[in-house]
Design an enzyme around this catalytic site. Structure first.
Site, short mmCIF file in Angstrom:
data_model
loop_
_atom_site.label_atom_id
_atom_site.label_comp_id
_atom_site.label_asym_id
_atom_site.label_seq_id
_atom_site.Cartn_x
_atom_site.Cartn_y
_atom_site.Cartn_z
CB THR A 151 -0.94 0.00 1.22
OG1 THR A 151 -1.73 -1.18 1.21
CG2 THR A 151 -1.84 1.21 1.20
NE ARG A 232 9.00 -3.26 11.70
CZ ARG A 232 8.24 -2.20 11.50
NH1 ARG A 232 8.72 -1.17 10.80
NH2 ARG A 232 7.01 -2.14 11.99
CG ASP A 256 12.77 6.39 9.38
OD1 ASP A 256 13.13 7.39 10.03
OD2 ASP A 256 11.62 5.91 9.46
CD GLU A 261 14.17 1.69 15.37
OE1 GLU A 261 13.15 2.22 15.89
OE2 GLU A 261 14.23 1.40 14.15
CG HIS A 280 11.35 4.09 13.54
ND1 HIS A 280 11.43 2.79 13.99
CD2 HIS A 280 10.28 4.12 12.69
CE1 HIS A 280 10.46 2.07 13.43
NE2 HIS A 280 9.75 2.86 12.65
CB VAL A 281 11.02 10.62 11.83
CG1 VAL A 281 11.82 10.92 13.09
CG2 VAL A 281 11.93 10.73 10.60
#
Length: 319
Positions: A151, A232, A256, A261, A280-281
């Site tokens: 998607t 990922r 990202d 994390e 990771h934004v």
């Protein structure tokens, strides 16, 4: 009230979900109780909850919830849930898919501009009042290759078409995708890698995708290409990516997501020239809880009517 099913809203934005469920006429059919993510459910909540909205849960907690029938995650990725030994076969698990349709493609486009325009360099030059003119690389006419063409990838392809980017991709399900020039099957991944100027990784974590991007696949990429990871961290062999960038085969990478994390301060990604670390934004949105709440309302209505839920996790596929 005791005859109404308890829905536990284990999230810092619980009031948003309560209001959304009430506005949809579902609030009076449920007992709604919210707790912050930093807190733990009470003994009564664990004993009575039939439905739960949560980002995650401590090990063993699900086994302490005998009435729990459905968990709606607040995230699209569900690998942490699927790895739990206390996730029973009969528990419905639904993911927050489709809630990144605006912010994720826009942030990926930002990564493409970061890779091709001297924006970061200009910001650094301004700190020392240094006037340096640089030539930006056009995106028009270049090829964007998408691993995990779902998607998000389809929406990104629609936006990329306006920039005159050619888009190719790999997906498990055959068939054409609008604005995508060629859709490759997984066994043809190397063909896609060889023609893409930018390879975007959107793969989820499954047994088949762990360490998917390794030295062999980085070598299959077009010389001078960029690698973008918004999927990922566990799908990439970190040392192999660093070698591909420092060795000059790849022009660089925008990352990202990471295996661990927050990214530890001594991780070589921080200091490797050509690699940009983003915290990771990609999926963050100022109104994210309101977006997820729309899905929660829809799925709650379906649950109460005994209808199939949206985005139910396929445990064999891992997403």
């Amino acid at each position: 009230m005791a005859d109404k099913p308890l829905m536990l809203l284990w999230t810092d934005g619980a009031p948003i979900y309560v209001e959304a469920l009430a506005s949809a006429g579902l609030g009076d059919r449920l007992r709604l109780e919210g707790i912050d993510r930093a807190d733990a459910p009470s003994a009564a909540q664990k004993a009575e909850a039939e439905m739960m909205l949560a980002w995650g849960a401590p090990a063993g907690l699900l086994a302490e919830m005998p009435k729990l029938r459905w968990v709606q995650t607040t995230t699209a990725g569900v690998e942490a849930w699927l790895s739990r030994p206390d996730l029973s076969d009969g528990l419905l698990l639904t993911a927050a898919k489709g809630v990144h349709g605006v912010q994720m493609p826009e942030n990926i486009l930002a990564a493409l501009f970061h890779a091709t325009k001297p924006i970061a360099a200009a910001a650094i030059d301004q700190q020392s009042a240094t006037w340096t003119r640089r030539v930006a690389t056009p995106l028009a006419g270049q090829t964007l290759g998408i691993l995990g063409l779902g998607t998000i990838g389809a929406e990104l392809a629609r936006k990329a078409a306006a920039l005159e980017l050619r888009v190719v991709g790999v997906r498990r399900s055959p068939g054409e995708v609008a604005h995508v020039d060629t859709v490759y099957a997984p066994q043809d991944t190397d063909r896609m890698l060889a023609e893409a100027d930018f390879v975007l990784n959107l793969l989820p974590v499954t047994p088949e995708t762990v360490d998917f991007m390794n030295a062999e696949r980085f070598a299959a990429m077009k010389p001078g290409a960029w690698f973008l990871n918004f999927g990922r961290g566990a799908t990439v062999v970190d040392a192999d990516l660093i070698a591909a960038v420092t060795g000059g085969h790849l022009a660089g990478a925008v990352l990202d997501v990471f295996r661990k994390e927050p990214l530890p301060g001594d991780d070589p990604f921080w200091t490797t020239p050509g690699i940009s670390v983003w915290p990771h934004v990609g999926g963050l949105h100022p109104d994210r809880d309101a977006i997820v709440a729309d899905l929660v309302v829809e799925n709650t209505g379906r649950y109460l009517k005994g209808e199939p839920l949206l985005h139910q996790v396929d445990r064999e596929r891992g997403y």
